[in-house]
Design a protein around this motif. Structure first.
Motif, PDB file in Angstrom:
ATOM      1  N   ALA A 184      14.600 -11.265   6.014  1.00  0.00           N
ATOM      2  CA  ALA A 184      13.955 -11.426   7.318  1.00  0.00           C
ATOM      3  C   ALA A 184      13.173 -10.173   7.699  1.00  0.00           C
ATOM      4  CB  ALA A 184      15.010 -11.739   8.382  1.00  0.00           C
ATOM      5  N   ILE A 185      13.766  -9.019   7.469  1.00  0.00           N
ATOM      6  CA  ILE A 185      13.083  -7.755   7.780  1.00  0.00           C
ATOM      7  C   ILE A 185      11.852  -7.588   6.905  1.00  0.00           C
ATOM      8  CG2 ILE A 185      13.312  -5.248   7.635  1.00  0.00           C
ATOM      9  CD1 ILE A 185      14.679  -6.514  10.080  1.00  0.00           C
ATOM     10  N   SER A 186      11.960  -7.956   5.647  1.00  0.00           N
ATOM     11  CA  SER A 186      10.828  -7.835   4.738  1.00  0.00           C
ATOM     12  C   SER A 186       9.659  -8.701   5.203  1.00  0.00           C
ATOM     13  CB  SER A 186      11.242  -8.232   3.321  1.00  0.00           C
ATOM     14  OG  SER A 186      10.150  -8.148   2.432  1.00  0.00           O
ATOM     15  N   HIS A 187       9.952  -9.910   5.714  1.00  0.00           N
ATOM     16  CA  HIS A 187       8.877 -10.790   6.179  1.00  0.00           C
ATOM     17  C   HIS A 187       8.049 -10.117   7.259  1.00  0.00           C
ATOM     18  CE1 HIS A 187       6.813 -14.451   7.523  1.00  0.00           C
ATOM     19  NE2 HIS A 187       7.057 -14.012   8.736  1.00  0.00           N
ATOM     20  N   HIS A 188       8.707  -9.404   8.150  1.00  0.00           N
ATOM     21  CA  HIS A 188       7.976  -8.806   9.280  1.00  0.00           C
ATOM     22  C   HIS A 188       7.377  -7.447   8.954  1.00  0.00           C
ATOM     23  CE1 HIS A 188       6.935  -8.482  13.543  1.00  0.00           C
ATOM     24  NE2 HIS A 188       7.193  -7.202  13.406  1.00  0.00           N
ATOM     25  N   TYR A 189       8.098  -6.625   8.249  1.00  0.00           N
ATOM     26  CA  TYR A 189       7.686  -5.227   8.102  1.00  0.00           C
ATOM     27  C   TYR A 189       6.985  -4.911   6.785  1.00  0.00           C
ATOM     28  CZ  TYR A 189      10.542  -4.540  12.240  1.00  0.00           C
ATOM     29  OH  TYR A 189      11.052  -4.636  13.507  1.00  0.00           O
ATOM     30  N   ASP A 190       7.251  -5.680   5.755  1.00  0.00           N
ATOM     31  CA  ASP A 190       6.627  -5.390   4.461  1.00  0.00           C
ATOM     32  C   ASP A 190       5.315  -6.154   4.309  1.00  0.00           C
ATOM     33  OD1 ASP A 190       8.714  -3.718   3.833  1.00  0.00           O
ATOM     34  OD2 ASP A 190       9.797  -5.196   2.644  1.00  0.00           O
ATOM     35  N   VAL A 191       4.428  -5.957   5.268  1.00  0.00           N
ATOM     36  CA  VAL A 191       3.126  -6.635   5.245  1.00  0.00           C
ATOM     37  C   VAL A 191       1.994  -5.637   4.995  1.00  0.00           C
ATOM     38  CG1 VAL A 191       3.960  -8.439   6.769  1.00  0.00           C
ATOM     39  CG2 VAL A 191       2.771  -6.477   7.752  1.00  0.00           C
ATOM     40  N   GLY A 192       2.346  -4.407   4.682  1.00  0.00           N
ATOM     41  CA  GLY A 192       1.337  -3.399   4.376  1.00  0.00           C
ATOM     42  C   GLY A 192       1.306  -2.280   5.395  1.00  0.00           C
ATOM     43  N   ASN A 193       1.582  -1.081   4.936  1.00  0.00           N
ATOM     44  CA  ASN A 193       1.560   0.071   5.844  1.00  0.00           C
ATOM     45  C   ASN A 193       0.172   0.329   6.398  1.00  0.00           C
ATOM     46  OD1 ASN A 193       4.343   0.598   5.513  1.00  0.00           O
ATOM     47  ND2 ASN A 193       3.956   1.767   3.642  1.00  0.00           N
ATOM     48  N   ASP A 194      -0.866   0.006   5.622  1.00  0.00           N
ATOM     49  CA  ASP A 194      -2.232   0.195   6.121  1.00  0.00           C
ATOM     50  C   ASP A 194      -2.479  -0.667   7.348  1.00  0.00           C
ATOM     51  OD1 ASP A 194      -2.691   1.954   4.065  1.00  0.00           O
ATOM     52  OD2 ASP A 194      -3.788   0.527   2.813  1.00  0.00           O
ATOM     53  N   PHE A 195      -1.956  -1.889   7.339  1.00  0.00           N
ATOM     54  CA  PHE A 195      -2.104  -2.781   8.488  1.00  0.00           C
ATOM     55  C   PHE A 195      -1.430  -2.176   9.719  1.00  0.00           C
ATOM     56  CE2 PHE A 195      -0.280  -6.259  11.054  1.00  0.00           C
ATOM     57  CZ  PHE A 195      -1.442  -6.893  11.445  1.00  0.00           C
ATOM     58  N   TYR A 196      -0.204  -1.712   9.561  1.00  0.00           N
ATOM     59  CA  TYR A 196       0.511  -1.140  10.703  1.00  0.00           C
ATOM     60  C   TYR A 196      -0.146   0.150  11.203  1.00  0.00           C
ATOM     61  CZ  TYR A 196       4.380  -4.428  10.868  1.00  0.00           C
ATOM     62  OH  TYR A 196       5.146  -5.558  11.039  1.00  0.00           O
ATOM     63  N   GLN A 197      -0.736   0.928  10.323  1.00  0.00           N
ATOM     64  CA  GLN A 197      -1.449   2.121  10.771  1.00  0.00           C
ATOM     65  C   GLN A 197      -2.596   1.756  11.708  1.00  0.00           C
ATOM     66  OE1 GLN A 197      -2.176   3.889   6.760  1.00  0.00           O
ATOM     67  NE2 GLN A 197      -1.432   5.781   7.675  1.00  0.00           N
ATOM     68  N   LEU A 198      -3.300   0.670  11.396  1.00  0.00           N
ATOM     69  CA  LEU A 198      -4.414   0.237  12.236  1.00  0.00           C
ATOM     70  C   LEU A 198      -3.922  -0.218  13.607  1.00  0.00           C
ATOM     71  CD1 LEU A 198      -6.366  -1.814   9.551  1.00  0.00           C
ATOM     72  CD2 LEU A 198      -7.096   0.359  10.552  1.00  0.00           C
ATOM     73  N   VAL A 199      -2.770  -0.884  13.644  1.00  0.00           N
ATOM     74  CA  VAL A 199      -2.255  -1.438  14.893  1.00  0.00           C
ATOM     75  C   VAL A 199      -1.540  -0.383  15.734  1.00  0.00           C
ATOM     76  CG1 VAL A 199      -0.645  -3.116  15.895  1.00  0.00           C
ATOM     77  CG2 VAL A 199      -2.052  -3.752  13.921  1.00  0.00           C
ATOM     78  N   LEU A 200      -0.679   0.388  15.112  1.00  0.00           N
ATOM     79  CA  LEU A 200       0.180   1.325  15.844  1.00  0.00           C
ATOM     80  C   LEU A 200      -0.494   2.651  16.145  1.00  0.00           C
ATOM     81  CD1 LEU A 200       3.545   0.763  13.930  1.00  0.00           C
ATOM     82  CD2 LEU A 200       2.648  -0.476  15.916  1.00  0.00           C
ATOM     83  N   GLY A 201      -1.485   3.026  15.351  1.00  0.00           N
ATOM     84  CA  GLY A 201      -2.113   4.324  15.542  1.00  0.00           C
ATOM     85  C   GLY A 201      -1.326   5.426  14.856  1.00  0.00           C
ATOM     86  N   PRO A 202      -1.735   6.683  15.075  1.00  0.00           N
ATOM     87  CA  PRO A 202      -1.150   7.810  14.343  1.00  0.00           C
ATOM     88  C   PRO A 202       0.350   7.992  14.538  1.00  0.00           C
ATOM     89  CG  PRO A 202      -3.199   8.454  15.418  1.00  0.00           C
ATOM     90  CD  PRO A 202      -2.872   7.090  15.922  1.00  0.00           C
ATOM     91  N   SER A 203       0.902   7.557  15.671  1.00  0.00           N
ATOM     92  CA  SER A 203       2.333   7.779  15.919  1.00  0.00           C
ATOM     93  C   SER A 203       3.213   6.973  14.968  1.00  0.00           C
ATOM     94  CB  SER A 203       2.686   7.406  17.356  1.00  0.00           C
ATOM     95  OG  SER A 203       2.563   6.002  17.553  1.00  0.00           O
ATOM     96  N   MET A 204       2.726   5.825  14.502  1.00  0.00           N
ATOM     97  CA  MET A 204       3.511   4.915  13.655  1.00  0.00           C
ATOM     98  C   MET A 204       4.879   4.619  14.273  1.00  0.00           C
ATOM     99  SD  MET A 204       1.742   3.730  11.218  1.00  0.00           S
ATOM    100  CE  MET A 204       2.807   3.104   9.928  1.00  0.00           C
TER     101      MET A 204
END
Length: 451
Positions: free
Chosen positions: A151-171
């Protein structure tokens, strides 16, 4: 003559007994509805078939994820208006007993004539297959180690590059914390309320607030449960000199966090593990932070979660539990997770009322010393994330997929409204493993965290 929009609008208004609050543009190019209102765009007739075969939020969401449905105009305003038609209706009854308005008509035997006309408008065909990104078959009991990891993999393992774009530098993927209150919902992003700091500043303020509530000091051991991309562990080690252990079930998060730790020169102070909280056995820790992780634990597992964290703390140690809460239902047995969230966003996740969370922490042995509600801050945070996603849309789609990007845009925008309208909240609960002597280690004055 192309008139699908007019016919659909007429059928909708027949069901509602009132004008449709959004404009409609149908697959044949026709439009109907109030000028100037947000426009619900049905790009293909199968969008209507999706909603007829699966009435309610899931059919609508599947159309959105597939690109069959879109919104033109203010997304937040459109979701507010559609919520009254699909998700909720003002006045009476439990969630289960409220009418589903437009799409609820499909299940009403008295409305067979309307159903036949809707089916004729939708055109022939079996129910369309769900679009990609929906959770596949889930095996075994809820919240086993294997199922939780999937379940965690489905949500979080979608690409760190994607999350960088959404979350910004703070991650940081949890509610930020601003010093200046906004004038109203949605006024911060894009120029926003005067004096309101950036998302990065507000995330740093949240991490520092957690550290201060935990009264961290050099040499202490901190366990960060659900450490994400390592931001809390890094902040605590760099600013407070603690030895931090961060745990996550996401392999992509763990790899990213380890790289950040090495680049910061903090490898001697910070350890990142791919580990379930139930597998941690090297206590005691002086403090534990759990920020935005307990929502994944589930009601069947929460007592074990609270008890295990209690046992991992040294006497006098503090827990900071930062967790989203739902409002209590009149009949708690009627509670169910939103289908869209469960199928596309957070499989097996659950929200609990604040009172239940506090009670279960107390039953585990904790003394509750402070509860801070920061609901408005999450609405602001989510609007910033949506703005980041929209500003980087092409790159975000390239980093993951069109369907995944659409899922995230819908769920974050709808969640922002849920926080702003007080349908859900978020709270920081400070709990202490108070020793038998009764000395909590906290000061007499509330919120002077260090004593």
């Amino acid at each position: 003559m192309a008139d699908a929009a007019r016919r659909l609008t007429a059928l909708a208004e027949e069901v509602l007994g009132a004008p449709l609050p959004v404009r409609v543009r149908a697959w044949d190019g026709s439009e109907a509805g109030p000028p100037g209102a947000p426009t619900l765009v049905l790009r293909r007739s199968r969008a209507l078939r999706r909603m007829l075969w699966k009435p309610g939020e899931l059919g609508l969401a599947r159309g959105w994820v597939a690109g069959d449905i879109d919104i033109e105009g203010d997304l937040y305003q459109a979701l507010d208006l559609l919520a009254e038609l699909v998700w909720e209706r003002p006045g009476g009854g439990s969630r289960e007993s409220r009418p589903r308005a437009l799409w609820g008509v499909v299940r009403d035997p008295a409305r067979r004539s309307t159903v036949r006309r809707l089916l004729a408008l939708a055109g022939p065909g079996l129910p369309p297959a769900p679009p990609p990104e929906e959770v596949g078959a889930r095996r075994g009991p809820l919240h086993t180690l294997r199922r939780d990891k999937a379940a965690i993999s489905h949500h979080y393992d979608v690409g760190n590059d994607f999350y960088q774009l959404v979350l910004g530098p703070s991650m940081v993927y949890s509610c930020a914390y601003w010093d200046t209150a906004p004038a109203g919902p949605g006024t911060a992003p894009g120029g926003g309320t005067e004096g309101l700091g950036s998302l990065e500043e507000a995330q740093r303020a949240k991490l520092d607030l957690v550290c201060r509530k935990l009264a961290l000091a050099p040499g202490q051991r901190l366990l960060d449960v659900g450490c994400g991309w390592g931001s809390m562990a890094l902040h605590a080690a760099r600013e407070y000199g603690v030895r931090a252990v961060g745990i996550t079930l996401s392999e992509e998060q763990a790899g990213y966090a380890r790289k950040r730790v090495a680049e910061a020169g903090l490898s001697e102070l910070v350890e990142i593990r791919s580990q379930d909280y139930r597998q941690v056995a090297d206590g005691p820790f002086d403090a534990i932070s759990s920020i935005g992780m307990a929502e994944h634990v589930g009601s069947v597992q929460y007592a074990e979660y609270a008890g295990h964290l209690y046992r991992l703390l040294a006497p006098g140690g503090r827990l900071l539990n930062h967790q989203i809460a739902r409002r209590p239902e009149p009949d708690e047995t009627a509670y169910h997770v939103d289908e869209f969230i469960d199928r596309y966003v957070f499989p097996d996740g659950e929200l609990a009322p604040l009172g239940r969370t506090v009670s279960q922490l107390e039953q585990a042995g904790f003394e509750i010393r402070d509860v801070e509600a920061i609901r408005e801050h999450y609405g602001l945070t989510l609007r910033h994330w949506v703005a980041n996603l929209e500003a980087n849309w092409v790159a975000a789609v390239r980093a993951t997929s069109p369907g995944r990007a659409r899922v995230w845009r819908l769920y974050m925008a709808a969640s922002a409204l849920a926080f702003e309208h007080n349908r859900i909240g978020v709270n920081q609960v400070l709990a202490v493993r108070t020793p038998r002597s009764g000395t909590s280690g906290l000061p007499l004055r509330a919120r002077d965290w260090r004593g």
